[in-house]
Design an enzyme around this catalytic site. Sequence first.
Site, PDB file in Angstrom:
ATOM      1  N   LYS A 178       0.842  -1.198   0.000  1.00 12.48           N
ATOM      2  CA  LYS A 178       0.000   0.000   0.000  1.00 12.48           C
ATOM      3  C   LYS A 178       0.877   1.248   0.000  1.00 12.48           C
ATOM      4  O   LYS A 178       1.549   1.550   0.976  1.00 12.48           O
ATOM      5  CB  LYS A 178      -0.914   0.039   1.240  1.00 12.48           C
ATOM      6  CG  LYS A 178      -2.018   1.090   1.059  1.00 12.48           C
ATOM      7  CD  LYS A 178      -2.623   1.582   2.331  1.00 12.48           C
ATOM      8  CE  LYS A 178      -1.867   2.699   2.967  1.00 12.48           C
ATOM      9  NZ  LYS A 178      -1.730   3.934   2.172  1.00 12.48           N
ATOM     10  N   GLU A 253      10.515   1.953   9.825  1.00 15.68           N
ATOM     11  CA  GLU A 253      11.464   3.014   9.442  1.00 15.68           C
ATOM     12  C   GLU A 253      10.735   4.327   9.662  1.00 15.68           C
ATOM     13  O   GLU A 253       9.858   4.688   8.865  1.00 15.68           O
ATOM     14  CB  GLU A 253      11.826   2.894   7.954  1.00 15.68           C
ATOM     15  CG  GLU A 253      12.428   1.595   7.540  1.00 15.68           C
ATOM     16  CD  GLU A 253      13.901   1.501   7.882  1.00 15.68           C
ATOM     17  OE1 GLU A 253      14.504   2.531   8.244  1.00 15.68           O
ATOM     18  OE2 GLU A 253      14.435   0.392   7.799  1.00 15.68           O
ATOM     19  N   CYS A 287      13.498  11.765   5.677  1.00 17.24           N
ATOM     20  CA  CYS A 287      13.456  11.299   7.068  1.00 17.24           C
ATOM     21  C   CYS A 287      14.767  11.559   7.794  1.00 17.24           C
ATOM     22  O   CYS A 287      14.784  11.831   8.976  1.00 17.24           O
ATOM     23  CB  CYS A 287      13.121   9.816   7.085  1.00 17.24           C
ATOM     24  SG  CYS A 287      14.156   8.886   5.960  1.00 17.24           S
ATOM     25  N   GLU A 387       9.919  16.788  14.410  1.00 16.52           N
ATOM     26  CA  GLU A 387      10.213  16.666  12.982  1.00 16.52           C
ATOM     27  C   GLU A 387       9.307  17.622  12.195  1.00 16.52           C
ATOM     28  O   GLU A 387       8.100  17.647  12.397  1.00 16.52           O
ATOM     29  CB  GLU A 387       9.941  15.227  12.529  1.00 16.52           C
ATOM     30  CG  GLU A 387      10.296  14.990  11.083  1.00 16.52           C
ATOM     31  CD  GLU A 387      10.019  13.557  10.636  1.00 16.52           C
ATOM     32  OE1 GLU A 387       8.932  13.032  10.936  1.00 16.52           O
ATOM     33  OE2 GLU A 387      10.893  12.961   9.983  1.00 16.52           O
TER      34      GLU A 387
HETATM   35  P1  NAD Z   1       2.430   8.630   7.573  1.00 15.24           P
HETATM   36  O1  NAD Z   1       2.826   7.920   8.814  1.00 15.24           O
HETATM   37  O2  NAD Z   1       1.336   9.626   7.675  1.00 15.24           O
HETATM   38  O3  NAD Z   1       1.984   7.611   6.436  1.00 15.24           O
HETATM   39  C1  NAD Z   1       2.845   6.653   5.906  1.00 15.24           C
HETATM   40  C2  NAD Z   1       2.026   5.543   5.298  1.00 15.24           C
HETATM   41  O4  NAD Z   1       1.304   4.890   6.325  1.00 15.24           O
HETATM   42  C3  NAD Z   1       0.990   5.977   4.273  1.00 15.24           C
HETATM   43  O5  NAD Z   1       0.920   5.014   3.246  1.00 15.24           O
HETATM   44  C4  NAD Z   1      -0.288   5.984   5.080  1.00 15.24           C
HETATM   45  O6  NAD Z   1      -1.445   5.798   4.296  1.00 15.24           O
HETATM   46  C5  NAD Z   1      -0.064   4.785   5.969  1.00 15.24           C
HETATM   47  N1  NAD Z   1      -0.845   4.739   7.210  1.00 15.24           N
HETATM   48  C6  NAD Z   1      -1.297   5.774   7.962  1.00 15.24           C
HETATM   49  N2  NAD Z   1      -1.986   5.298   9.029  1.00 15.24           N
HETATM   50  C7  NAD Z   1      -1.940   3.938   8.955  1.00 15.24           C
HETATM   51  C8  NAD Z   1      -2.455   2.885   9.767  1.00 15.24           C
HETATM   52  N3  NAD Z   1      -3.157   3.122  10.879  1.00 15.24           N
HETATM   53  N4  NAD Z   1      -2.221   1.610   9.392  1.00 15.24           N
HETATM   54  C9  NAD Z   1      -1.502   1.329   8.270  1.00 15.24           C
HETATM   55  N5  NAD Z   1      -1.013   2.290   7.463  1.00 15.24           N
HETATM   56  C10 NAD Z   1      -1.220   3.586   7.804  1.00 15.24           C
HETATM   57  O7  NAD Z   1       3.759   9.295   7.019  1.00 15.24           O
HETATM   58  P2  NAD Z   1       3.905  10.243   5.747  1.00 15.24           P
HETATM   59  O8  NAD Z   1       3.369  11.595   6.127  1.00 15.24           O
HETATM   60  O9  NAD Z   1       3.378   9.584   4.538  1.00 15.24           O
HETATM   61  O10 NAD Z   1       5.502  10.302   5.601  1.00 15.24           O
HETATM   62  C11 NAD Z   1       6.286  11.151   6.343  1.00 15.24           C
HETATM   63  C12 NAD Z   1       6.944  10.413   7.482  1.00 15.24           C
HETATM   64  O11 NAD Z   1       7.675   9.295   6.976  1.00 15.24           O
HETATM   65  C13 NAD Z   1       7.969  11.251   8.197  1.00 15.24           C
HETATM   66  O12 NAD Z   1       7.804  11.111   9.588  1.00 15.24           O
HETATM   67  C14 NAD Z   1       9.290  10.669   7.756  1.00 15.24           C
HETATM   68  O13 NAD Z   1      10.344  10.866   8.648  1.00 15.24           O
HETATM   69  C15 NAD Z   1       8.966   9.232   7.574  1.00 15.24           C
HETATM   70  N6  NAD Z   1       9.928   8.563   6.669  1.00 15.24           N
HETATM   71  C16 NAD Z   1      10.855   7.717   7.213  1.00 15.24           C
HETATM   72  C17 NAD Z   1      11.803   7.099   6.397  1.00 15.24           C
HETATM   73  C18 NAD Z   1      12.850   6.177   6.984  1.00 15.24           C
HETATM   74  O14 NAD Z   1      13.521   5.479   6.228  1.00 15.24           O
HETATM   75  N7  NAD Z   1      13.036   6.128   8.281  1.00 15.24           N
HETATM   76  C19 NAD Z   1      11.781   7.336   5.022  1.00 15.24           C
HETATM   77  C20 NAD Z   1      10.820   8.197   4.503  1.00 15.24           C
HETATM   78  C21 NAD Z   1       9.887   8.803   5.341  1.00 15.24           C
END
Ligand code: NAD
Length: 493
Positions: A178, A253, A287, A387
């Site tokens: 997803k 991650e 990130c 962040e």
């Molecule tokens: P997010 O947590 O809002 O969403 C990420 C994904 O999770 C999306 O596909 C979303 O639809 C899904 N999601 C949300 N709620 C969920 C649930 N209850 N169950 C299952 N899936 C769910 O994050 P975002 O805004 O899309 O991305 C930004 C964040 O990602 C930042 O905090 C960033 O640091 C992190 N990030 C981390 C890395 C890493 O390698 N550590 C890499 C890229 C981004």
Amino acid sequence: MDIRPNYINGRWQPALGGATREVVNPANGEVIALVTDSQAEDSRLAIAAAKEAFYGKGEWRRMSGPRRADMLLAVADRIKARTEELALIDMRDNGKPLREARADVEDAVACFRYYAGLITKPQGGVYEVGDGFGAMHSYAMHEPVGVCALVTPWNYPLLMATWKLAPALAAGNCVVFKPSELTPLSAVELFRIFDEVGLPAGTANLVLGTGPNAGHELALSHDVDMITFTGSTRTGQVIASAAVGNLKKVGLELGGKSPNVIFADADLEGAVEWAMIGVFFNQGEVCSAGSRILIEESLKDRFVARLAERANAMTLGDPAQDPDMGAIVSQAQLDKILGHIERAKAQGARLVCGGERYTAGECARGFFVRPTIFDQCTRDMNIVREEVFGPVVAVQTFRTEAEAVAMANDTPYGLAGGVFTSDGARALRVMKEIRAGVTWINCYNPTFNEAPWGGYKMSGYGRDLGVNGMLEYQQVKQVNINLNPGPVGWYRR
Ligand code: NAD
């Protein structure tokens, strides 16, 4: 407008409820696509397809390693052949400059090739064992975990998909993927490629929808053996707690607030340039962003002046024209970033440059923020603790190495960190003290398919990339062979 469907059990199909979502180009606010909007029932269909493909038919996990490798190499070739098209899709979907989107596609090609190669390399081990039971031979073999759910964010749409799909498939798992609801379009193309190269039906399934509606079921389902997630720390916590029902394996991650520690003996121009790459690359939506610059007091004024000069010279605009920075991914993310900026000002941080939405010319309809630097930041300010996930950096000063290390670790996160100094021993000392999963010395942000990536502390656990990235999607089976069949005389009567 076509509606991009789910891909379940080798078939393209709309969500059962028939709902759709609009996908917006953040550089101009235009709707560029409609995608199907899935609910838990759609995720359940995809999970069932993956379960049947893995435990029932078992075609993919039983396929010989070299043959599986060939298929992933074919995926890489097809991605490569479509580089420009895929780069344009991610550019329009995410808002990043075209050259950065192109680099993402090239990295995705290399990542599929890396894991295709890894399939055919030695795995596991053979052990000399035996005392007590006579001569025995013991070995460990790596097996796929089973049904893996993969959930990714929007900042590197194709690349984050690849970091998870390539090793999960290489290891022989069947998957449900997803992508973020904000940037689902390159994933649809990637699944068209899976379809073209002929992955067995049910091996890779795509579900499009939001986290709460479509994603959560992937964490809850007892038919999923593993969930790996890249995204925010808050969502990671929700997923980890939803996953306990069947004790599925979890890989997270998550976010970061990473320190970039700069000593006075560092090469000033080099440190400035890398600091920019650290926090303004990909609009700061990274990130590992070096969003806390910790700088030795004696260098601070010169460094901040030079950084501001460079930041002020950065161009923003239509991502297709390759400006220095593109658009922020969505109105909501833009509002979040502007909220952080206002709070930082209210809490007394000194705004050096940027600090506002950028609306000049063609940027008026999009979501753009000027690169922003805050000086005179203190540990209690939100801009130092939280962040932002945008082009905003907080500068703090230190006087001693010990103080620098203490400040670097003064965060619940532990994803990344950088050290700039011309003193090699100090670079290694400080790097070793930083509690983070990825560190850079005299550089910031380069990432390699060959090397493991992931966080400490609240930046998560598990690793993407490298050999460790494949191990995440494997479990290890111990096999013990008795070399002398017959009684061993353990029971004496
Ligand atoms: P997010 O947590 O809002 O969403 C990420 C994904 O999770 C999306 O596909 C979303 O639809 C899904 N999601 C949300 N709620 C969920 C649930 N209850 N169950 C299952 N899936 C769910 O994050 P975002 O805004 O899309 O991305 C930004 C964040 O990602 C930042 O905090 C960033 O640091 C992190 N990030 C981390 C890395 C890493 O390698 N550590 C890499 C890229 C981004």
